[in-house]
Write an enzyme that holds these catalytic residues in place. Sequence first.
Site, PDB file in Angstrom:
ATOM      1  N   ASP A 157       0.812  -1.218   0.000  1.00 41.75           N
ATOM      2  CA  ASP A 157       0.000   0.000   0.000  1.00 41.75           C
ATOM      3  C   ASP A 157       0.846   1.269   0.000  1.00 41.75           C
ATOM      4  O   ASP A 157       0.376   2.348   0.343  1.00 41.75           O
ATOM      5  CB  ASP A 157      -0.955   0.008   1.195  1.00 41.75           C
ATOM      6  CG  ASP A 157      -0.223  -0.039   2.526  1.00 41.75           C
ATOM      7  OD1 ASP A 157       1.001  -0.319   2.522  1.00 41.75           O
ATOM      8  OD2 ASP A 157      -0.868   0.200   3.562  1.00 41.75           O
TER       9      ASP A 157
ATOM     10  N   HIS B  53      25.438   1.316 -16.417  1.00 46.30           N
ATOM     11  CA  HIS B  53      24.249   1.701 -15.656  1.00 46.30           C
ATOM     12  C   HIS B  53      24.302   1.151 -14.234  1.00 46.30           C
ATOM     13  O   HIS B  53      23.301   0.692 -13.691  1.00 46.30           O
ATOM     14  CB  HIS B  53      22.981   1.228 -16.373  1.00 46.30           C
ATOM     15  CG  HIS B  53      22.716   1.978 -17.647  1.00 46.30           C
ATOM     16  ND1 HIS B  53      21.924   1.479 -18.669  1.00 46.30           N
ATOM     17  CD2 HIS B  53      23.131   3.196 -18.070  1.00 46.30           C
ATOM     18  CE1 HIS B  53      21.881   2.352 -19.657  1.00 46.30           C
ATOM     19  NE2 HIS B  53      22.604   3.396 -19.316  1.00 46.30           N
TER      20      HIS B  53
ATOM     21  N   ASP C  68      27.609   9.776 -12.311  1.00 51.10           N
ATOM     22  CA  ASP C  68      26.660  10.279 -13.310  1.00 51.10           C
ATOM     23  C   ASP C  68      25.405  10.656 -12.528  1.00 51.10           C
ATOM     24  O   ASP C  68      24.667   9.786 -12.055  1.00 51.10           O
ATOM     25  CB  ASP C  68      26.361   9.180 -14.337  1.00 51.10           C
ATOM     26  CG  ASP C  68      25.533   9.680 -15.519  1.00 51.10           C
ATOM     27  OD1 ASP C  68      24.801  10.680 -15.347  1.00 51.10           O
ATOM     28  OD2 ASP C  68      25.598   9.060 -16.591  1.00 51.10           O
TER      29      ASP C  68
ATOM     30  N   ASP D 264      22.092  16.639 -16.335  1.00 52.31           N
ATOM     31  CA  ASP D 264      22.714  15.325 -16.538  1.00 52.31           C
ATOM     32  C   ASP D 264      24.217  15.525 -16.694  1.00 52.31           C
ATOM     33  O   ASP D 264      24.682  15.940 -17.758  1.00 52.31           O
ATOM     34  CB  ASP D 264      22.110  14.656 -17.775  1.00 52.31           C
ATOM     35  CG  ASP D 264      22.581  13.227 -17.964  1.00 52.31           C
ATOM     36  OD1 ASP D 264      23.274  12.699 -17.078  1.00 52.31           O
ATOM     37  OD2 ASP D 264      22.243  12.625 -19.004  1.00 52.31           O
TER      38      ASP D 264
ATOM     39  N   HIS E 222      28.867   3.053 -26.266  1.00 52.80           N
ATOM     40  CA  HIS E 222      27.589   3.763 -26.298  1.00 52.80           C
ATOM     41  C   HIS E 222      27.686   4.979 -27.208  1.00 52.80           C
ATOM     42  O   HIS E 222      28.761   5.350 -27.680  1.00 52.80           O
ATOM     43  CB  HIS E 222      27.147   4.174 -24.884  1.00 52.80           C
ATOM     44  CG  HIS E 222      28.127   5.050 -24.150  1.00 52.80           C
ATOM     45  ND1 HIS E 222      28.261   6.397 -24.380  1.00 52.80           N
ATOM     46  CD2 HIS E 222      29.024   4.750 -23.164  1.00 52.80           C
ATOM     47  CE1 HIS E 222      29.180   6.900 -23.573  1.00 52.80           C
ATOM     48  NE2 HIS E 222      29.676   5.926 -22.840  1.00 52.80           N
TER      49      HIS E 222
ATOM     50  N   HIS F 142      22.498  12.337 -26.036  1.00 54.55           N
ATOM     51  CA  HIS F 142      21.063  12.168 -26.235  1.00 54.55           C
ATOM     52  C   HIS F 142      20.392  13.519 -26.026  1.00 54.55           C
ATOM     53  O   HIS F 142      20.967  14.439 -25.454  1.00 54.55           O
ATOM     54  CB  HIS F 142      20.493  11.131 -25.258  1.00 54.55           C
ATOM     55  CG  HIS F 142      20.865  11.389 -23.811  1.00 54.55           C
ATOM     56  ND1 HIS F 142      20.244  12.342 -23.027  1.00 54.55           N
ATOM     57  CD2 HIS F 142      21.810  10.817 -23.014  1.00 54.55           C
ATOM     58  CE1 HIS F 142      20.783  12.346 -21.815  1.00 54.55           C
ATOM     59  NE2 HIS F 142      21.734  11.440 -21.783  1.00 54.55           N
TER      60      HIS F 142
ATOM     61  N   HIS G 197      16.443  11.395 -20.876  1.00 55.79           N
ATOM     62  CA  HIS G 197      16.591  10.972 -22.269  1.00 55.79           C
ATOM     63  C   HIS G 197      15.361  11.524 -22.976  1.00 55.79           C
ATOM     64  O   HIS G 197      14.330  10.848 -23.093  1.00 55.79           O
ATOM     65  CB  HIS G 197      16.673   9.446 -22.381  1.00 55.79           C
ATOM     66  CG  HIS G 197      17.942   8.894 -21.802  1.00 55.79           C
ATOM     67  ND1 HIS G 197      18.047   7.626 -21.312  1.00 55.79           N
ATOM     68  CD2 HIS G 197      19.161   9.459 -21.631  1.00 55.79           C
ATOM     69  CE1 HIS G 197      19.280   7.418 -20.871  1.00 55.79           C
ATOM     70  NE2 HIS G 197      19.974   8.517 -21.058  1.00 55.79           N
TER      71      HIS G 197
ATOM     72  N   GLU H  49      28.791  13.055 -24.049  1.00 53.56           N
ATOM     73  CA  GLU H  49      29.300  12.184 -22.987  1.00 53.56           C
ATOM     74  C   GLU H  49      30.142  11.022 -23.504  1.00 53.56           C
ATOM     75  O   GLU H  49      29.729   9.865 -23.410  1.00 53.56           O
ATOM     76  CB  GLU H  49      28.142  11.660 -22.146  1.00 53.56           C
ATOM     77  CG  GLU H  49      26.993  11.046 -22.943  1.00 53.56           C
ATOM     78  CD  GLU H  49      25.914  10.470 -22.035  1.00 53.56           C
ATOM     79  OE1 GLU H  49      26.240   9.716 -21.111  1.00 53.56           O
ATOM     80  OE2 GLU H  49      24.729  10.791 -22.268  1.00 53.56           O
TER      81      GLU H  49
ATOM     82  N   TYR I 225      36.072   2.649 -21.017  1.00 50.49           N
ATOM     83  CA  TYR I 225      35.846   1.725 -19.913  1.00 50.49           C
ATOM     84  C   TYR I 225      36.710   0.482 -20.174  1.00 50.49           C
ATOM     85  O   TYR I 225      36.481  -0.238 -21.145  1.00 50.49           O
ATOM     86  CB  TYR I 225      34.367   1.334 -19.836  1.00 50.49           C
ATOM     87  CG  TYR I 225      33.447   2.531 -19.985  1.00 50.49           C
ATOM     88  CD1 TYR I 225      33.046   3.271 -18.882  1.00 50.49           C
ATOM     89  CD2 TYR I 225      32.998   2.925 -21.256  1.00 50.49           C
ATOM     90  CE1 TYR I 225      32.214   4.379 -19.028  1.00 50.49           C
ATOM     91  CE2 TYR I 225      32.172   4.021 -21.410  1.00 50.49           C
ATOM     92  CZ  TYR I 225      31.789   4.757 -20.302  1.00 50.49           C
ATOM     93  OH  TYR I 225      30.972   5.848 -20.451  1.00 50.49           O
TER      94      TYR I 225
ATOM     95  N   ARG J  60      34.010   8.656 -17.780  1.00 56.02           N
ATOM     96  CA  ARG J  60      33.019   9.320 -18.625  1.00 56.02           C
ATOM     97  C   ARG J  60      32.975  10.787 -18.218  1.00 56.02           C
ATOM     98  O   ARG J  60      32.983  11.104 -17.023  1.00 56.02           O
ATOM     99  CB  ARG J  60      31.635   8.685 -18.479  1.00 56.02           C
ATOM    100  CG  ARG J  60      30.576   9.334 -19.371  1.00 56.02           C
ATOM    101  CD  ARG J  60      29.343   8.462 -19.557  1.00 56.02           C
ATOM    102  NE  ARG J  60      28.587   8.214 -18.331  1.00 56.02           N
ATOM    103  CZ  ARG J  60      28.543   7.037 -17.710  1.00 56.02           C
ATOM    104  NH1 ARG J  60      29.241   6.004 -18.199  1.00 56.02           N
ATOM    105  NH2 ARG J  60      27.832   6.879 -16.604  1.00 56.02           N
TER     106      ARG J  60
ATOM    107  N   GLU K 210      30.642  14.142 -19.064  1.00 59.98           N
ATOM    108  CA  GLU K 210      29.370  14.502 -19.701  1.00 59.98           C
ATOM    109  C   GLU K 210      28.948  15.915 -19.317  1.00 59.98           C
ATOM    110  O   GLU K 210      28.971  16.281 -18.137  1.00 59.98           O
ATOM    111  CB  GLU K 210      28.281  13.518 -19.263  1.00 59.98           C
ATOM    112  CG  GLU K 210      26.897  13.839 -19.789  1.00 59.98           C
ATOM    113  CD  GLU K 210      25.855  12.859 -19.293  1.00 59.98           C
ATOM    114  OE1 GLU K 210      24.792  12.761 -19.940  1.00 59.98           O
ATOM    115  OE2 GLU K 210      26.103  12.191 -18.261  1.00 59.98           O
TER     116      GLU K 210
END
Length: 432
Positions: free
Chosen positions: A36, A239, A256, A267, A346, A350, A357, A380, A384, A401, A403
């Site tokens: 709930d 991710h 990130d 972002d 990648h 975006h 996104h 970005e 890796y 990374r 970005e």
Amino acid sequence: MELKEFKARRSDLMQMVGEGSIVIIPAAPERKRNRDVYHRYRQDSDFFYLTGFVEPEAVLVLVPGREHGEVIMFCREKDPLKETWDGKRVGLEAICDLYAIDDSFPINDIDDILPGIIEGRDKLYCTMGIDSDFDKKVMNWINHIRENSRKGVHPPHEIVSLENILHEMRLYKSPFEIKMMKRAAKLSAQAHIRAMQICKPGMMEYELDAEIVHHFMKNGATYAYPSIVGGGENGCILHYIENNTPLKDGDLVLIDAGAEYDHYAGDISRTFPVNGKFSAEQKAVYEVVLEAQLQAINAAQPNNNWNQPHEVVVRTITQGLIDLGILDGAVDDQIERAGYQQFFMHRTGHWLGMDVHDVGDYKVNGEWRMLEKGMALTIEPGIYISPSKSVDEKWWNIGIRIEDDVIITSKGNEVITKDAPKTIEEIEKVMA
């Protein structure tokens, strides 16, 4: 946001769909977290874009040319008992004044009222495939009209996806939207600086995450997405959101994280050494990623196409990996056989806006679309390097990374996240 902006958006949309059409857009449904307990409510971006209304259980209906008002809202009625438990409601009367709505009806009466508004319209525009329960309601309304066809009424001849029109509108940011995005970017940059300042070996990844979210919420924002805080090998997981590992001396940490301010997202990704000093190998890889990002930002210009920054990044990273001895051979050969994808897997960015996104097509008629004033995107690139027999062990577990958020202007672009340090010198100075 000023009410006139929402009114202008609705007016533009109705002009595009034309008289004889009807537009139906539902608010986001509430979603259960467990039993709930519900997730904190966040309005559907399309619905908010046209209304500014943040309550659930609402449906916006636009009826171009309707004599008794073109903008209709179905929403919850005032209810003192339920408001005692769950909070205040705007209600039927106030919503017309506060949100420039022409006509309002109780949401519980929508099945009785809306079919009569739909009937006689040639086209019905809606967002299909997002909420299956609402999709069924739309079909039930249409079928109800069909059942009464002998009375001389007819349902819409076409059901048209609204996304193509509405998302193209959202792709171009207004001055007010850019103002909100700059606020989100500023809070995001401040949070990254805070993480750099407090980071030290032995901390948990979630401690940095907590500092970031604290800064957002202290300043009237929330997070645009769950933060990625990956130390060492976790920085090579694109991710990674567990954020539950100790930060080790000598490792990098990749963060990130972005704020959401008044439904607009920031972002930012930054990578820095846990102990405040880059090693020689970390510096070498970092400089390749930074150079790729700077060149990509320079390529994000009006009248360049969407893919040009990515092409620049691919070439720069591939050449950098060859120079470091991580890849071998000629740069063109490596690009042709996508050798770089073991380390950069990648895209370079975006669209950015109300969704992190954000919506909008990347190709038009099969061709990469041209960048234009008012578009917002991320840049970005990353490298890796997970443990592999093909790579010298000294490079293992370096995940980087960088970005930033970029607004396309009439003469170039503006990096709205520039307050977040990203050169090696700037980062080490902040962490000193």
